[in-house]
Design a protein around this motif. Sequence first.
Motif, PDB file in Angstrom:
ATOM      1  N   MET A 161       7.417  -2.892  -9.083  1.00 45.66           N
ATOM      2  CA  MET A 161       6.293  -2.104  -9.572  1.00 45.66           C
ATOM      3  C   MET A 161       5.560  -1.471  -8.410  1.00 45.66           C
ATOM      4  N   GLN A 162       4.825  -0.436  -8.740  1.00 42.83           N
ATOM      5  CA  GLN A 162       3.901   0.198  -7.809  1.00 42.83           C
ATOM      6  C   GLN A 162       2.502  -0.268  -8.190  1.00 42.83           C
ATOM      7  N   LEU A 163       1.817  -0.914  -7.247  1.00 46.56           N
ATOM      8  CA  LEU A 163       0.456  -1.403  -7.459  1.00 46.56           C
ATOM      9  C   LEU A 163      -0.517  -0.388  -6.895  1.00 46.56           C
ATOM     10  N   GLY A 164      -1.353   0.177  -7.765  1.00 45.03           N
ATOM     11  CA  GLY A 164      -2.383   1.108  -7.326  1.00 45.03           C
ATOM     12  C   GLY A 164      -3.698   0.388  -7.106  1.00 45.03           C
ATOM     13  N   LEU A 165      -4.372   0.668  -5.988  1.00 49.20           N
ATOM     14  CA  LEU A 165      -5.621   0.006  -5.632  1.00 49.20           C
ATOM     15  C   LEU A 165      -6.681   1.042  -5.261  1.00 49.20           C
ATOM     16  N   ALA A 166      -7.912   0.808  -5.722  1.00 50.10           N
ATOM     17  CA  ALA A 166      -9.043   1.677  -5.361  1.00 50.10           C
ATOM     18  C   ALA A 166     -10.301   0.821  -5.293  1.00 50.10           C
ATOM     19  N   ASP A 167     -10.965   0.819  -4.147  1.00 53.88           N
ATOM     20  CA  ASP A 167     -12.163   0.007  -3.944  1.00 53.88           C
ATOM     21  C   ASP A 167     -13.372   0.733  -4.519  1.00 53.88           C
ATOM     22  N   LEU A 168     -13.981   0.146  -5.556  1.00 51.51           N
ATOM     23  CA  LEU A 168     -15.127   0.781  -6.213  1.00 51.51           C
ATOM     24  C   LEU A 168     -16.435   0.056  -5.917  1.00 51.51           C
ATOM     25  N   ARG A 169     -16.425  -0.866  -4.976  1.00 56.90           N
ATOM     26  CA  ARG A 169     -17.636  -1.615  -4.670  1.00 56.90           C
ATOM     27  C   ARG A 169     -18.648  -0.729  -3.931  1.00 56.90           C
ATOM     28  N   ALA A 170     -19.903  -1.004  -4.177  1.00 60.64           N
ATOM     29  CA  ALA A 170     -20.974  -0.203  -3.566  1.00 60.64           C
ATOM     30  C   ALA A 170     -20.876  -0.260  -2.050  1.00 60.64           C
ATOM     31  N   GLY A 171     -21.059   0.900  -1.433  1.00 62.35           N
ATOM     32  CA  GLY A 171     -21.069   0.966   0.021  1.00 62.35           C
ATOM     33  C   GLY A 171     -19.701   1.053   0.656  1.00 62.35           C
ATOM     34  N   THR A 172     -18.641   1.134  -0.145  1.00 68.08           N
ATOM     35  CA  THR A 172     -17.296   1.240   0.422  1.00 68.08           C
ATOM     36  C   THR A 172     -16.830   2.692   0.387  1.00 68.08           C
ATOM     37  N   ASP A 173     -15.948   3.000   1.301  1.00 71.91           N
ATOM     38  CA  ASP A 173     -15.381   4.343   1.384  1.00 71.91           C
ATOM     39  C   ASP A 173     -13.890   4.194   1.686  1.00 71.91           C
ATOM     40  N   HIS A 174     -13.165   3.720   0.699  1.00 70.22           N
ATOM     41  CA  HIS A 174     -11.750   3.417   0.902  1.00 70.22           C
ATOM     42  C   HIS A 174     -10.903   4.308   0.006  1.00 70.22           C
ATOM     43  N   ARG A 175      -9.933   4.994   0.595  1.00 72.03           N
ATOM     44  CA  ARG A 175      -9.075   5.887  -0.172  1.00 72.03           C
ATOM     45  C   ARG A 175      -8.104   5.076  -1.026  1.00 72.03           C
ATOM     46  N   PRO A 176      -7.836   5.515  -2.264  1.00 74.42           N
ATOM     47  CA  PRO A 176      -6.860   4.815  -3.102  1.00 74.42           C
ATOM     48  C   PRO A 176      -5.481   4.809  -2.435  1.00 74.42           C
ATOM     49  N   LEU A 177      -4.727   3.775  -2.696  1.00 74.58           N
ATOM     50  CA  LEU A 177      -3.369   3.711  -2.164  1.00 74.58           C
ATOM     51  C   LEU A 177      -2.484   2.935  -3.127  1.00 74.58           C
ATOM     52  N   CYS A 178      -1.163   3.069  -2.955  1.00 74.33           N
ATOM     53  CA  CYS A 178      -0.195   2.348  -3.769  1.00 74.33           C
ATOM     54  C   CYS A 178       0.677   1.484  -2.872  1.00 74.33           C
ATOM     55  N   VAL A 179       0.994   0.300  -3.357  1.00 76.87           N
ATOM     56  CA  VAL A 179       1.830  -0.668  -2.655  1.00 76.87           C
ATOM     57  C   VAL A 179       2.976  -1.053  -3.587  1.00 76.87           C
ATOM     58  N   GLU A 180       4.209  -0.993  -3.102  1.00 75.70           N
ATOM     59  CA  GLU A 180       5.345  -1.398  -3.934  1.00 75.70           C
ATOM     60  C   GLU A 180       5.587  -2.892  -3.772  1.00 75.70           C
ATOM     61  N   MET A 181       5.743  -3.575  -4.909  1.00 71.92           N
ATOM     62  CA  MET A 181       6.047  -5.003  -4.924  1.00 71.92           C
ATOM     63  C   MET A 181       7.338  -5.210  -5.704  1.00 71.92           C
ATOM     64  N   SER A 182       8.162  -6.168  -5.236  1.00 71.09           N
ATOM     65  CA  SER A 182       9.480  -6.355  -5.830  1.00 71.09           C
ATOM     66  C   SER A 182       9.823  -7.835  -5.913  1.00 71.09           C
ATOM     67  N   GLY A 183      10.562  -8.206  -6.957  1.00 74.09           N
ATOM     68  CA  GLY A 183      11.048  -9.569  -7.071  1.00 74.09           C
ATOM     69  C   GLY A 183      12.058  -9.920  -6.000  1.00 74.09           C
ATOM     70  N   ASP A 184      12.668  -8.918  -5.370  1.00 77.69           N
ATOM     71  CA  ASP A 184      13.610  -9.172  -4.275  1.00 77.69           C
ATOM     72  C   ASP A 184      12.890  -9.580  -2.993  1.00 77.69           C
ATOM     73  N   ARG A 185      11.591  -9.361  -2.941  1.00 74.62           N
ATOM     74  CA  ARG A 185      10.783  -9.687  -1.763  1.00 74.62           C
ATOM     75  C   ARG A 185       9.489 -10.326  -2.274  1.00 74.62           C
ATOM     76  N   PRO A 186       9.573 -11.609  -2.672  1.00 77.31           N
ATOM     77  CA  PRO A 186       8.442 -12.231  -3.375  1.00 77.31           C
ATOM     78  C   PRO A 186       7.177 -12.267  -2.531  1.00 77.31           C
ATOM     79  N   GLN A 187       6.130 -11.658  -3.079  1.00 76.52           N
ATOM     80  CA  GLN A 187       4.832 -11.620  -2.417  1.00 76.52           C
ATOM     81  C   GLN A 187       3.741 -11.901  -3.442  1.00 76.52           C
ATOM     82  N   MET A 188       2.604 -12.338  -2.951  1.00 77.91           N
ATOM     83  CA  MET A 188       1.438 -12.560  -3.802  1.00 77.91           C
ATOM     84  C   MET A 188       0.305 -11.687  -3.299  1.00 77.91           C
TER      85      MET A 188
END
Length: 292
Positions: free
Chosen positions: A193-220
């Motif tokens: 899957m492609q995990l999309g992330l966007a920081d919406l907390r007050a005072g943050t200025d972080h650009r959205p990004l996507c991270v690929e996660m796969s069962g072939d490379r188990p990560q948490m």
Amino acid sequence: MNPARRMDGAAMISGRRLTPHRDDRGVFTELFRDEWALGVEAERWDLLCLQDGACRTVGSAVLVALDGRAELRADGQLTTLEADVPHAVTIAAGEHAELRACAGGALIARGQPAGVGPLPMLPPAWDGPELPPGVELVNLPMDPGSLELHDRRRDPPVRPVQWNAVRSRTGVLRGVHCHGRHADLLCVVRGAMQLGLADLRAGTDHRPLCVEMSGDRPQMVAIPPGVAHGFLFLEDSLHVYAVDHTWDPADEAGCRWDDPVLAMPWGLQPERVSSRDLGLGTLAELREALTG
């Protein structure tokens, strides 16, 4: 199921029927809640990957079949674990049982007491663009036939009270969601899957990004409150996730996956989005809901 019992009549093995929820995107199953009081301190969770006919002795634990079928034998009594008819099966404290995978093998989620002594924290596994503060992505420890998901001795950023399993079809998009109170802990077990992330907390200025996660490379990945997230599945997938507060509809907020201000860099067009997610509002409305 007919529970195996000790001579004093106490149950050695007992079970709780689980209810899968199916729709055109896949299947959602709630695996475990602390409040169910199943009699096991589930402080460590792992996945047992059993090949056809493989056997394993297991002690006090909660067991749930995520895929395939296995048999659990204790004191001559036989209990079946099936992914198609899921149960949370408990082996009582001080007891042991023999777990054997049936034809095709089995994937079993196991919650059990943690061992003695601290364990080292897991090192970061991400070398791409900077992740939002508090988002942690780590490689998971693997042993032959098992994959560690969580162990309280590693001082993890999320202390789970509830575990869920989700199956998703290729092209499904879930989200974008955001929570003001609870944090998520998520692992892709099979598929990608492609995990999309966007920081919406007050005072943050972080650009959205996507991270690929796969069962072939188990990560948490740990996702703190205030970080919006969505999932675009690149193939048929199974993921498990935990939360540190029991599910509360008042803590469920979100915005459309294609909001132009959010500008999540998906790179692909989803094939299926739920009616609930299609009906989500704008990013501006989500920010207002989080601060209101």
